[in-house]
Design a protein around this motif. Structure first.
Motif, PDB file in Angstrom:
ATOM      1  N   GLU A  22      33.775  19.864 -42.103  1.00 22.17           N
ATOM      2  CA  GLU A  22      32.716  19.667 -41.117  1.00 22.17           C
ATOM      3  C   GLU A  22      32.766  20.578 -39.899  1.00 22.17           C
ATOM      4  O   GLU A  22      31.759  20.759 -39.231  1.00 22.17           O
ATOM      5  N   GLU A  23      33.934  21.111 -39.571  1.00 21.76           N
ATOM      6  CA  GLU A  23      34.069  21.843 -38.314  1.00 21.76           C
ATOM      7  C   GLU A  23      34.545  23.279 -38.498  1.00 21.76           C
ATOM      8  O   GLU A  23      35.155  23.859 -37.604  1.00 21.76           O
ATOM      9  N   ARG A  24      34.260  23.868 -39.647  1.00 22.83           N
ATOM     10  CA  ARG A  24      34.728  25.237 -39.941  1.00 22.83           C
ATOM     11  C   ARG A  24      34.285  26.236 -38.872  1.00 22.83           C
ATOM     12  O   ARG A  24      35.018  27.148 -38.525  1.00 22.83           O
ATOM     13  N   ASP A  25      33.085  26.053 -38.351  1.00 22.72           N
ATOM     14  CA  ASP A  25      32.542  27.010 -37.379  1.00 22.72           C
ATOM     15  C   ASP A  25      33.298  26.988 -36.046  1.00 22.72           C
ATOM     16  O   ASP A  25      33.188  27.928 -35.266  1.00 22.72           O
ATOM     17  N   ASP A  26      34.064  25.942 -35.798  1.00 20.22           N
ATOM     18  CA  ASP A  26      34.798  25.821 -34.543  1.00 20.22           C
ATOM     19  C   ASP A  26      36.169  26.517 -34.573  1.00 20.22           C
ATOM     20  O   ASP A  26      36.862  26.550 -33.561  1.00 20.22           O
TER      21      ASP A  26
END
Length: 131
Positions: free
Chosen positions: A25-29
């Motif tokens: 869910e948070e790969r972009d972070d």
């Protein structure tokens, strides 16, 4: 834009569930380097990206303990921080019912023996190997 460095110690301290969630869910972070380290950590803990334990021929519904590359904790424990991930993984799998507590106890004892050996090496002041 600031210069960021990846602190592997902090990444390894995260629970398996948290790492799986981050990868989902948070790969972009996170940076590509951090994501790669997360994947290595999961592999060492015997879990795939979906959070499923990888089995290796253990009994009914049980997964064999996995310590990364090789069949023993010694294959992946080169410093005390490496032991944290192995012990966290053992506890997590016991709590989920995926690993027999007696098997986990034997594995944890092996980890503790490795840590004691590392401590003795440190106290003796043996020189570290340099390439």
């Amino acid at each position: 834009m600031g210069l960021y460095t990846v602190d592997r110690f902090k990444l390894e301290a995260k629970s398996t569930e948290e790492i799986v969630r981050i990868l989902r869910e948070e790969r972009d972070d996170y940076t590509a380097e951090a994501l790669s380290i997360f994947e290595e950590i999961l592999e060492a803990r015997g879990v795939d990206r979906r959070g499923s334990a990888r089995t290796s021929g253990a009994g009914k519904g049980q997964t064999a303990p996995s310590f990364g590359s090789g069949d023993s904790p010694a294959a992946s424990i080169n410093s005390p921080i490496d032991a944290v991930g192995v012990l966290n993984d053992l506890l997590d799998r016991v709590l989920k019912g995926a690993l027999d507590p007696a098997t986990a106890q034997v594995a944890a004892n092996m980890v503790m023996m490795i840590l004691q050996a590392l401590e003795q090496d440190f106290l003796r002041g043996e020189p570290e190997e340099t390439p």
